[in-house]
Design a protein around this motif. Structure first.
Motif, PDB file in Angstrom:
ATOM      1  N   GLU A  20       0.825  -1.205   0.000  1.00 24.29           N
ATOM      2  CA  GLU A  20       0.000   0.000   0.000  1.00 24.29           C
ATOM      3  C   GLU A  20       0.864   1.261   0.000  1.00 24.29           C
ATOM      4  N   ARG A  21       1.910   1.268   0.813  1.00 23.52           N
ATOM      5  CA  ARG A  21       2.826   2.423   0.845  1.00 23.52           C
ATOM      6  C   ARG A  21       3.533   2.588  -0.501  1.00 23.52           C
ATOM      7  N   GLY A  24       1.224   3.830  -3.226  1.00 21.74           N
ATOM      8  CA  GLY A  24       0.971   5.260  -3.055  1.00 21.74           C
ATOM      9  C   GLY A  24       2.113   6.112  -3.586  1.00 21.74           C
ATOM     10  N   SER A  29      -3.132   2.332  -7.433  1.00 21.38           N
ATOM     11  CA  SER A  29      -3.900   1.599  -6.426  1.00 21.38           C
ATOM     12  C   SER A  29      -3.086   0.359  -6.051  1.00 21.38           C
TER      13      SER A  29
END
Length: 58
Positions: A20-21, A24, A29
């Motif tokens: 997720e990091r 980003g 996504s």
């Protein structure tokens, strides 16, 4: 573009947080980043099917 295949993915929460990091930071996504990483891995291994190897990388 062909319809995408949906499937459930069980993943360790710590691994998901790291993805997720990273996603980003790349303005993607998590799903898009996982797909990107898999595509790049398949390219390096010479296992990417014909048409997909010519598609753009997001």
């Amino acid at each position: 573009m062909a319809a995408k295949k949906n499937f459930p993915l069980r993943i360790d929460p710590a691994l998901y947080e790291a993805l997720e990091r990273w996603a980003g930071e790349e303005f993607r996504s998590v799903n898009g980043h996982i797909e990107y990483l898999l595509r790049e891995s398949l390219k390096r291994a010479g296992r990417l099917p014909g048409r997909m190897s010519r598609d753009s990388d997001d």
